[in-house]
Scaffold this motif. Sequence first.
Motif, PDB file in Angstrom:
ATOM      1  N   GLY A   1      48.241 -36.255 -99.299  1.00  0.00           N
ATOM      2  CA  GLY A   1      47.055 -36.708 -99.303  1.00  0.00           C
ATOM      3  C   GLY A   1      46.617 -36.506 -98.263  1.00  0.00           C
ATOM      4  N   ARG A   2      46.985 -35.085 -97.116  1.00  0.00           N
ATOM      5  CA  ARG A   2      46.300 -34.277 -96.485  1.00  0.00           C
ATOM      6  C   ARG A   2      46.213 -32.675 -97.249  1.00  0.00           C
ATOM      7  N   SER A   3      44.752 -32.755 -96.173  1.00  0.00           N
ATOM      8  CA  SER A   3      44.378 -31.325 -97.190  1.00  0.00           C
ATOM      9  C   SER A   3      45.092 -30.586 -96.087  1.00  0.00           C
ATOM     10  N   VAL A   4      45.066 -29.633 -96.329  1.00  0.00           N
ATOM     11  CA  VAL A   4      46.072 -28.380 -95.803  1.00  0.00           C
ATOM     12  C   VAL A   4      44.171 -27.685 -95.438  1.00  0.00           C
ATOM     13  N   ALA A   5      43.604 -27.168 -96.688  1.00  0.00           N
ATOM     14  CA  ALA A   5      42.479 -26.401 -96.268  1.00  0.00           C
ATOM     15  C   ALA A   5      41.610 -26.609 -94.899  1.00  0.00           C
ATOM     16  N   ASP A   6      41.926 -28.075 -94.808  1.00  0.00           N
ATOM     17  CA  ASP A   6      40.337 -28.605 -93.251  1.00  0.00           C
ATOM     18  C   ASP A   6      41.171 -28.824 -92.379  1.00  0.00           C
TER      19      ASP A   6
ATOM     20  N   ARG B   1      40.801 -19.251 -90.635  1.00  0.00           N
ATOM     21  CA  ARG B   1      39.877 -18.797 -91.910  1.00  0.00           C
ATOM     22  C   ARG B   1      40.036 -20.159 -92.718  1.00  0.00           C
ATOM     23  N   PRO B   2      39.013 -20.068 -93.403  1.00  0.00           N
ATOM     24  CA  PRO B   2      39.168 -21.311 -94.717  1.00  0.00           C
ATOM     25  C   PRO B   2      40.772 -21.036 -95.185  1.00  0.00           C
ATOM     26  N   ALA B   3      41.434 -22.125 -95.877  1.00  0.00           N
ATOM     27  CA  ALA B   3      42.673 -21.660 -96.276  1.00  0.00           C
ATOM     28  C   ALA B   3      42.664 -21.591 -97.944  1.00  0.00           C
ATOM     29  N   GLU B   4      43.081 -20.507 -98.983  1.00  0.00           N
ATOM     30  CA  GLU B   4      43.439 -20.283 -99.949  1.00  0.00           C
ATOM     31  C   GLU B   4      44.157 -21.286-100.458  1.00  0.00           C
TER      32      GLU B   4
END
Length: 251
Positions: free
Chosen positions: A166-171, A178-181
């Motif tokens: 449930g963890r959002s790595v990108a956020d 910078r935002p993750a790909e």
Amino acid sequence: MDRQTWDRRRVSFGAVAQLYERTRPGYPAEAVAWMLSGVRPGGTVLDLGAGTGKLTRALLADGFQVVAVEPSAPMREALSAAVRDARVLEGSAEEIPLPDGSVDGIVVGQAYHWFDPELANPEMARVLRTGGTLGLVWNVLDERTGWVALLGQELDALDRNSSLSGRSVADELGAAFRPAEQADFRHVQRLTVTDLLDLVRSRSYVATLETPERDTLLRRVETLVLRNAPVDGHQVLALPYVASTYRATRR
């Protein structure tokens, strides 16, 4: 999961270091190359939470200078025995024993979910040079295959801290990045039924079970595999994975 259980699982890997080294899969070369596509050849890469060096070996094969940081002494011992060309240090994601801006890349294999992000994310940003790359990767069972889906259901009933849980790595990485790909890379591990059972034993939520409960689980897993998986005459099977991979650039 309560904090006490999380802490107990987090430090459980030392007791299963040899099982981990022998049975955990490595990482696809394509995933490693994608994570570090922005890092120059010969650059210095930190393998953080390096375990027994599964990812360290891939980094060395790609020609990087590698610093491997791992908190568990038994895991570091297994790493040092298996990998001779990396600099191996005691440390954690929350306290990285390196100077500011000293690495061109950081990779984390199968470990970021054990980090305290409020402490670890600023530490990773501190040691990573501006424009450097952070790569995160998890090997996740590929449950498109029927018997692997059944295995996943059996294990998920115990696992309350799945790799992405449930963890959002990108956020989550914070303003320093910078935002993750994200990209997926599929691969297969060939192993015996006995090795598969040892792989299950190496998982934190199994390693921390009381012996009777663990033995009962392993009997269920063995029965499930022998009834459902295509096993050859040498009791070897193909276990498919998805390497779920992220990369983010240091601002």
